[in-house]
Structure formats: C-alpha cells, structure tokens
Design a protein around this motif. Sequence first.
Motif, PDB file in Angstrom:
ATOM      1  N   LYS A  52     -30.428  42.178   7.657  1.00 11.69           N
ATOM      2  CA  LYS A  52     -29.504  41.963   8.790  1.00 11.69           C
ATOM      3  C   LYS A  52     -29.367  40.481   9.097  1.00 11.69           C
ATOM      4  O   LYS A  52     -28.267  39.974   9.309  1.00 11.69           O
ATOM      5  CB  LYS A  52     -29.999  42.701  10.035  1.00 11.69           C
ATOM      6  CG  LYS A  52     -29.759  44.189   9.949  1.00 11.69           C
ATOM      7  CD  LYS A  52     -30.376  44.948  11.107  1.00 11.69           C
ATOM      8  CE  LYS A  52     -30.075  46.429  10.902  1.00 11.69           C
ATOM      9  NZ  LYS A  52     -30.953  47.306  11.678  1.00 11.69           N
ATOM     10  N   ALA A  53     -30.512  39.798   9.102  1.00 16.99           N
ATOM     11  CA  ALA A  53     -30.471  38.362   9.386  1.00 16.99           C
ATOM     12  C   ALA A  53     -29.670  37.642   8.307  1.00 16.99           C
ATOM     13  O   ALA A  53     -28.907  36.717   8.596  1.00 16.99           O
ATOM     14  CB  ALA A  53     -31.892  37.814   9.476  1.00 16.99           C
ATOM     15  N   ALA A  55     -27.250  38.959   6.300  1.00 21.56           N
ATOM     16  CA  ALA A  55     -25.829  39.291   6.405  1.00 21.56           C
ATOM     17  C   ALA A  55     -25.179  38.474   7.505  1.00 21.56           C
ATOM     18  O   ALA A  55     -24.088  37.938   7.345  1.00 21.56           O
ATOM     19  CB  ALA A  55     -25.657  40.787   6.674  1.00 21.56           C
ATOM     20  N   TYR A  56     -25.862  38.338   8.625  1.00 16.17           N
ATOM     21  CA  TYR A  56     -25.345  37.530   9.728  1.00 16.17           C
ATOM     22  C   TYR A  56     -25.192  36.080   9.288  1.00 16.17           C
ATOM     23  O   TYR A  56     -24.164  35.441   9.502  1.00 16.17           O
ATOM     24  CB  TYR A  56     -26.294  37.635  10.924  1.00 16.17           C
ATOM     25  CG  TYR A  56     -26.009  36.623  11.989  1.00 16.17           C
ATOM     26  CD1 TYR A  56     -26.841  35.521  12.173  1.00 16.17           C
ATOM     27  CD2 TYR A  56     -24.886  36.736  12.796  1.00 16.17           C
ATOM     28  CE1 TYR A  56     -26.561  34.573  13.133  1.00 16.17           C
ATOM     29  CE2 TYR A  56     -24.602  35.784  13.761  1.00 16.17           C
ATOM     30  CZ  TYR A  56     -25.442  34.703  13.926  1.00 16.17           C
ATOM     31  OH  TYR A  56     -25.164  33.763  14.870  1.00 16.17           O
ATOM     32  N   GLN A  58     -24.782  34.796   6.441  1.00 24.43           N
ATOM     33  CA  GLN A  58     -23.806  34.544   5.388  1.00 24.43           C
ATOM     34  C   GLN A  58     -22.391  34.386   5.914  1.00 24.43           C
ATOM     35  O   GLN A  58     -21.466  34.138   5.150  1.00 24.43           O
ATOM     36  CB  GLN A  58     -23.873  35.654   4.330  1.00 24.43           C
ATOM     37  CG  GLN A  58     -25.061  35.436   3.400  1.00 24.43           C
ATOM     38  CD  GLN A  58     -25.275  36.580   2.435  1.00 24.43           C
ATOM     39  OE1 GLN A  58     -25.252  37.747   2.816  1.00 24.43           O
ATOM     40  NE2 GLN A  58     -25.484  36.239   1.184  1.00 24.43           N
ATOM     41  N   MET A  59     -22.216  34.501   7.233  1.00 24.48           N
ATOM     42  CA  MET A  59     -20.908  34.242   7.825  1.00 24.48           C
ATOM     43  C   MET A  59     -20.577  32.765   7.818  1.00 24.48           C
ATOM     44  O   MET A  59     -19.429  32.383   8.009  1.00 24.48           O
ATOM     45  CB  MET A  59     -20.894  34.709   9.285  1.00 24.48           C
ATOM     46  CG  MET A  59     -20.928  36.193   9.453  1.00 24.48           C
ATOM     47  SD  MET A  59     -21.282  36.632  11.161  1.00 24.48           S
ATOM     48  CE  MET A  59     -19.786  36.047  11.934  1.00 24.48           C
ATOM     49  N   PHE A  60     -21.575  31.920   7.634  1.00 20.13           N
ATOM     50  CA  PHE A  60     -21.370  30.490   7.830  1.00 20.13           C
ATOM     51  C   PHE A  60     -21.313  29.735   6.510  1.00 20.13           C
ATOM     52  O   PHE A  60     -22.002  30.065   5.561  1.00 20.13           O
ATOM     53  CB  PHE A  60     -22.481  29.934   8.712  1.00 20.13           C
ATOM     54  CG  PHE A  60     -22.605  30.670  10.012  1.00 20.13           C
ATOM     55  CD1 PHE A  60     -23.592  31.618  10.190  1.00 20.13           C
ATOM     56  CD2 PHE A  60     -21.685  30.451  11.023  1.00 20.13           C
ATOM     57  CE1 PHE A  60     -23.688  32.329  11.379  1.00 20.13           C
ATOM     58  CE2 PHE A  60     -21.774  31.157  12.206  1.00 20.13           C
ATOM     59  CZ  PHE A  60     -22.771  32.104  12.394  1.00 20.13           C
ATOM     60  N   ARG A  61     -20.495  28.732   6.518  1.00 18.39           N
ATOM     61  CA  ARG A  61     -20.348  27.918   5.320  1.00 18.39           C
ATOM     62  C   ARG A  61     -20.780  26.496   5.619  1.00 18.39           C
ATOM     63  O   ARG A  61     -20.700  26.040   6.755  1.00 18.39           O
ATOM     64  CB  ARG A  61     -18.871  27.857   4.890  1.00 18.39           C
ATOM     65  CG  ARG A  61     -18.294  29.183   4.495  1.00 18.39           C
ATOM     66  CD  ARG A  61     -18.762  29.613   3.116  1.00 18.39           C
ATOM     67  NE  ARG A  61     -18.216  30.911   2.763  1.00 18.39           N
ATOM     68  CZ  ARG A  61     -18.770  32.073   3.092  1.00 18.39           C
ATOM     69  NH1 ARG A  61     -19.895  32.104   3.777  1.00 18.39           N
ATOM     70  NH2 ARG A  61     -18.209  33.205   2.735  1.00 18.39           N
ATOM     71  N   PRO A  77     -26.520  27.626   4.674  1.00 16.24           N
ATOM     72  CA  PRO A  77     -26.654  26.361   5.397  1.00 16.24           C
ATOM     73  C   PRO A  77     -28.124  26.201   5.784  1.00 16.24           C
ATOM     74  O   PRO A  77     -28.783  27.189   6.138  1.00 16.24           O
ATOM     75  CB  PRO A  77     -25.782  26.563   6.641  1.00 16.24           C
ATOM     76  CG  PRO A  77     -24.821  27.633   6.275  1.00 16.24           C
ATOM     77  CD  PRO A  77     -25.522  28.512   5.290  1.00 16.24           C
ATOM     78  N   TYR A  80     -29.781  28.106   8.572  1.00 11.78           N
ATOM     79  CA  TYR A  80     -29.831  29.549   8.377  1.00 11.78           C
ATOM     80  C   TYR A  80     -30.810  29.928   7.274  1.00 11.78           C
ATOM     81  O   TYR A  80     -31.405  30.999   7.317  1.00 11.78           O
ATOM     82  CB  TYR A  80     -28.421  30.107   8.138  1.00 11.78           C
ATOM     83  CG  TYR A  80     -27.660  30.115   9.431  1.00 11.78           C
ATOM     84  CD1 TYR A  80     -26.822  29.062   9.780  1.00 11.78           C
ATOM     85  CD2 TYR A  80     -27.850  31.139  10.353  1.00 11.78           C
ATOM     86  CE1 TYR A  80     -26.186  29.042  11.001  1.00 11.78           C
ATOM     87  CE2 TYR A  80     -27.210  31.130  11.576  1.00 11.78           C
ATOM     88  CZ  TYR A  80     -26.380  30.074  11.894  1.00 11.78           C
ATOM     89  OH  TYR A  80     -25.758  30.054  13.118  1.00 11.78           O
ATOM     90  N   PHE A  83     -33.887  29.970   9.093  1.00 12.74           N
ATOM     91  CA  PHE A  83     -33.887  31.170   9.927  1.00 12.74           C
ATOM     92  C   PHE A  83     -34.284  32.413   9.126  1.00 12.74           C
ATOM     93  O   PHE A  83     -35.242  33.113   9.465  1.00 12.74           O
ATOM     94  CB  PHE A  83     -32.500  31.329  10.551  1.00 12.74           C
ATOM     95  CG  PHE A  83     -32.284  32.599  11.327  1.00 12.74           C
ATOM     96  CD1 PHE A  83     -31.271  33.492  10.972  1.00 12.74           C
ATOM     97  CD2 PHE A  83     -33.061  32.897  12.434  1.00 12.74           C
ATOM     98  CE1 PHE A  83     -31.054  34.649  11.704  1.00 12.74           C
ATOM     99  CE2 PHE A  83     -32.857  34.059  13.168  1.00 12.74           C
ATOM    100  CZ  PHE A  83     -31.844  34.935  12.805  1.00 12.74           C
TER     101      PHE A  83
END
Lengths: 477, 400
Positions: A52-53, A55-56, A58-61, A77, A80, A83
């Motif tokens: 879950k962490a 997938a969340y 991976q929204m960021f570039r 990044p 993340y 994180f």
Amino acid sequence: MLRKGITGSFGAAIHGLGPLRLTDAVINRSKRMMLDALGVGLIGTRTDVFSKALAYSQMFRSDERSSVWGRSETTLPPHYAAFVNGVAVHSMDFDDTWHPATHPSGAVLPALLALAETLPGRVSGLDLLLAFNVGVEVQGRLMRFSSEAYNIPERFHPPSVVGVMGSAAASAKLLGLPPAQCAHALAIAASSCGAPLANAATQTKPLHIGNAARRGLEAAQLARLGLEGNPAILDMDCGFGVYYKDYSPSAMAAAADYKWILEEQDVAFKRIPAHLGMHWAVDAALEARAKLENATGVTFDLSQIRRVTLRVPPSKYVDCPFPGTEHQARHSFQFNACAALLDNEVTAASFGAARMNRPALRELLARVEVETPEDNAPSFDKMYCEVEVETQRGQSHVARCNTFYGHWRKPLTQEDLVDKFSSNASSVLCAEGVEGVVEVVGNMEAVRDCAVLSSYLRLTSAPEEQRVTSRTIQRAL
Amino acid sequence: MISTLQKTIKPVSAVRGLHKSAVEALKGPAPENTVTASYGKFISEVKPQHLSSVVLHRSKRMVLDSIGVGLIGSTTGVFELALQHCKHTYAPDDISSVYGRMGTRLSPTLAAFVNGVACSHALAIAASLSGAPMANAATQSKPLHIGNASRFGLEAALLASRGLEASPLVLDAVAGVAGFNAFYEDYVPQPLESPNDGGHMFLLEEQDMGFKRFPAHLGMHWVADAAASVHKLLVGFGPGTVSPAKVQKIILRVPKSKYIDRPFPDSEHEARHSFQFNACSALLDGEVTVQSFSPVAMRRPDLLALLSRVHMEYPQDNPANFNSMYGEIQVTLVGGDILKGRCDTFYGHWRNPLTNESLRKKFRNNAGAVLLPEKVERLIDVVEELDRLEDCRTLLSQLY
C-alpha cells in the motif's frame, strides 16, 4: 524555562563528530544493526502494508531516484524511497529495540541510503557508518531527557518522537551541514513528531518508522535551503519538551573524546516478528512446555491443560486476549504464549490467518489468565514473564524468563544474527545478493563506495512482475 | 479485565444513553458505538443539502480569504523555499506533478469512500501525522505547520482509500493507550450526530470565524485597535505623524502569553508575534498593514524609540483566550497628559465581523499583489457562486 545552548550543542556535535570518534565496539554493534535492519526490511517488502505504501508512493515523479530494497526495477523519489523502506523495516515488528525503548535503525538507515544515492560524490562505508551512528546517538540522547521515556510508552509511539530527530541528525551529517543548520534541521524535524500509541497494533504502525525516516530527511534538506526553526528547540519545554511530561534536557558533549551511548547500551534483536515484550512470554512458555513434557513424558496436548497463567508487566496495548488481526497478534502476550505452547516455536508463519484462527489456539486462549504483579515493571530493562501451566490433574509447571535470548543482556551470536538476516533476505534476494550484503556490511568501515550495497539490495531472485502477497508466503511456509 | 473495560466505555454510554454491553465487548465497545466511528460515518454521509445558508455564506467568506492570503503568501521567502524544495524533489511533469496529478486522481479515489470505515481510517492515519511544538511558532517554520496539515491530511485520505487501516478508537479515550488524546491533557470526546436525522448543526452556524486585517497573530489585533484609537487622539482625524519625543511612557495591558510577548523582535516572524511591536506600529502609523513587517519599517528609529518605552502589565481579569481577552494601552505624554485606549472586540473578530466589503478589499489587496485585476474580480465572483458552480476547474484555473 529556557536553558541555553543545548540545541546548539547538538548542532555542534552532529557537525563535529568525525570517523575517528567511532570506536570498534560502536562500529561492531552498528554493523549488526544495519544488517538486521536490511534483513527485516527485505522480508518486509512482502507485506500488505508495504504494497500500500509503495502504490501510494508511486504516484510521484522526480528526477532524482533512489532504490526500493528488494526490487530490481522500482525506484522512487528519495523521500518516498526512505518512506517505503522504513515501512518495510517495521512492517512485521521485527526490527531492533533499544533501551530506553525505540526502534532506532529503521528511522535512520532508509533515509541515509536513499540520500546517499542522490549525492554527487562518492559516499564511503565509513561516511555511512558515521552518519548512522550520529542518528542513533541523537535518539539515545533525547530519550534520556525524561523518565517517561524509560517505561513502555502510553502516549506517543517513540519512533515517531525521537526517530524523526535521529533521521534529521543523520541526514544533516551525511549532507555535511554546518552546525547552525544541523540545529535547524532538528528544529524543523520537531514539527513532524508525535504519533499516538493507539495506532500501534494496527497496520499504520509501520508508517511511523517510514515517516520518521522521510520527515527527518526532509527536515535536513529544508535546513540546507536555509529554512529556520526555533534555535532553542531542545532547550524549551514548549519545544521538544511537549512530547514528555517530565523533560530535563542536557547538552551534548564536545566531539573530542566522545562517549557513544551505543558503547554502553546495546540493542536487542528480535527472534520473532512481534512486540519486544512477547519474547519474554515466548521463552518462558517454551520452557514451561519443556518442563511439562519432562514431567508427563508425553508431547504437549491441549486437552491436558486446565489453565495458563501469565505474569506480565501492566501494558494495555500488548494485553489482547483474542487478537483479530495479525497486528493485534504481534501485540498480545496471550497469543504469543499460546502459540509457543502449541507449536513449540513462534515464527513469522505463526501470524498467518490460518494459524491464527485455529480452533486449538482459540481454545487455549480461552484458558489464559493474565496477572500483573507489583514487582513487574513495564520497562524493557526490568520486566520478566512467568508462565504457569496447570494441568487437568492439578499439577503446575512454572517457568520464568528474565532475559530472553536476543535481549541486550543476552545478545544474539553473530552466527545467529547472520542466520536471521539470510533467512529474511533470501525470501526476496538471490544468493548472490544475500551474500553480497552480508559481506559489504561486515566490512562496512573499509568499503569505498556504499553504492555497492544498494546494488546488492536490488539483486532479486524473482522477476518483478511476480507480486507475492503475505498470504502466499504463509502458504509457502 | 472486564471491570477495567466497563470503566473505559462508561463515558460513551453515559453520553449516548446506550445499554452496557460490557460482557460481550471483551474487545471494547462495539465498533459502531465509538466516537471514532461516528466521525467516520458523518464524513461519509454528510451531503450538500445539509449545509444551511448561514454555513454556506460563512464558509465562502473563509474560502475567499484563504485564497487571498495564500496568493500574497506566494511572494514570501518561506514559500519560495518550500517551492524550491518541492520542485527539486519532484519533477515538473504536467502529467505527474504533485499539483496537476492530484487534480485528476482525486475524484475517482474519493469516490471510493462508499462507507464510513475508510473515513475513520483516514482520521486515524492522520492522527499519526499530528503534533508540532509551539516553540516553532514565531519562526520561519510556522507556516509549514499549515502546509503539512494540508498535505498530511490528504496523504492520510489517499492511504485510507487504498485500504490502509489504523486504530478504530483513535478519537475515543482509551486508558493506557493514547489516541488523539495524546495531544491534550483533559480530553473528553463526544460523538458526531448523524446528518440524516436532522439533529446535526454545523458549529460554524453558531460560532463564526475571525478574519485578520493584517498579517500577525490574532492577539495583536486587540492592541493594534486600542493603539490606533490613541493615534487618532494624538493627530486628530487627518493624516499625521506621532512624534516619539512627545511620548514618555507606554503601558500595555494584555493577557499573559509567552510566545507573543516580545519587547524587541528580531525577525518578521517574531514581529508578527509581539504585542509591543504591533501596538507601537499602530500608535505610530494609525494602523498595522502588510508593510509594517518589512525590514525597512521594522528598523525605523521612531518605532524603536517607542518600543523602548513600553511597560507590560498582565491584569488578572485578562485571560489568554480569544473569546474573552482585551487589549488596553495607556500613553503618558511628556506634558503629563494620559491617553487611554481599550479594545474588547477588534474589527474582524467573530463578534464584530468584517463586512463583505472589507473582506473583498482585503482580498483585492492580497490577490492583486500576484494576479491581474480581471482575475482578481473573477475569483471574487466565482467564490460567491461556489455552491452553484458545476465544475471547480473554473475556480482552479483562476489561481495562477
């Protein structure tokens, strides 16, 4: 009450501590911590909370990318990466524990490795070791500012308080910030502290370590850009003192002739992916079972048992008579003692759904009573666990554990520590990766470029497309 | 163990008048009876039709004001720093940037909130991201508290929408295991009523918002208004200056509160948290404005002269509470005359709200620092029509 100079002394020490200050004992202990953290992090990438962490995240570039442990293709990044790797380390509650209580390595190592991958120059193993120890040391110092920190927590989950600060200190060290900016990194980090204990024993708990890693890293990077916080953040009751009812800070000694806390106070490594307190219960239960079998001459059988009494320290969040989730099970004296009695061992597999819901286990749980004797203090330094098994025939077998194997008073042998790592890491890495990490960490102080560590952490055994959930792993075990 | 649990669930039972289900609730109160669950339910069940006209009106004023202060805030050093940081960390790709992507991803994700359980988990996840110490107020880091509140809350919601779970009792008070009560010493939670029974009233209906007239801590507005009235006495009602040479002594009577009591603030952030600075600025200039905190204004010899003549008093009847405090100034002139000013409720306080005209004037000043006048006017219109707006992109596209 404003005392002067404590925050400044921390900034000066973070900046001033050099590799020559690291003693052999500190280097040895911290390498063991790094190895263990990497291992539990690697196996942790198989958990639901990690996915879950991830997938969340991976929204960021971003242009800069850092590795995700145990993934050959995925990068994130840097914040993340810190994180998710931090989440992985704490995902099974399998990471190290110190005294006073916190999980020091998971908050620091993921941030450092993520940061190291973005730095233009070469980062040596010694650089990494030094920054790591600065991060751990700051956590230890901060916990000694209150007596509240010495007991099993009730309000805030400790990694969410001191872990952020440790990560900020470590990151500031690796970035080579000047003393004033090191102090500001701590101040900025202080504004990201504080997660309530109610989220321990839930799926969110691992995020406390993941967030500690990334917020500390972020604080250091903001300080480097010139952001300022309160330069007396550690001095003031309304600064870092807000997180403790009794707060009494003191300055950090000058870098010359520095005495590291890790030299005097080792960490505990877990044999079981559960709250530290469970280890006493398990060791005592195993011994009680052995005594019962010796006396009766037959293998342990549920039908023999009339009652099981556990004598433990008072601590509401690990007192769970009928855990419903895997996270609750990791925080249940009752569950861990019963699993040990039934199976003669407690392993990662014990927390799988099928094993948790066995009728035999539920039946045994119903026969458990918990007592909290006056002399059993809720402190990882002083607690004990006693397990008394009473048979239907009225015979009693008692065993008591004062110091479980893996505790700082009875450390895991190097062989057992490496075994734990190898067992964890090989769930994700190929043999070459496993051996590579063991060797690099084992010789960390001589490693010229710790990028080699990151590359071993990406040597997976299976193609990335195979998304294995924790359920699949439990079936395989 | 059962008796301990009975004590735990008693407060909730007393409030809700429920039967005690202690025996079956070995795990604690039934999940749907907790304070936390009531919040989750409310968040997911509340609908636009539950917004009364008063609440709509007041919240649109809040939206307008927030946009305005945010726009002018984008000209500050701390914003630039935070932007640098984010740009450096995240690529400015149109598809994938944090801002643009949030806009497209959010709707389908939030649409997944079909039940209150996910909402409860979002709250619980957010609790693990709460808490920053007061020592960082009056520093450059303070603005990050709001920025972080925004993004951490968003993050919590996104994580919850992916199924991440946290404590189902985070808002309830459980002895020995702190949830949200970790942050308060005396914590007594109450459940939220369901919006469907018609029993629910928004707090905003009864308790209006305060809007600031200048960029400083709220407490500053009392002393500023008190000092401004003395300024008027000194110069008459035309423009004029107050000469510090005429002032022998200034007494300020304010509530006792350490972090807004600074005789000689060093930085703009400290100045925004200084009774002394704001009183003297208003005494000198007749008002406090955005410009009062510029380096030039802060270093004026006249201002420093006034600051050095201030004495503080903390009367017993002046509590550190925005609902009950007052600000009083007493200026002794060289000739012996004594002038007094007192403010119980500053203009902009919820008891004495800004008129719509004043609010728009503030907005024009703020937004106009950054946007073209046509955009500024359009924004005012769009926010006014917010409850009738079909697509929020109409609003969003005016923000740059």
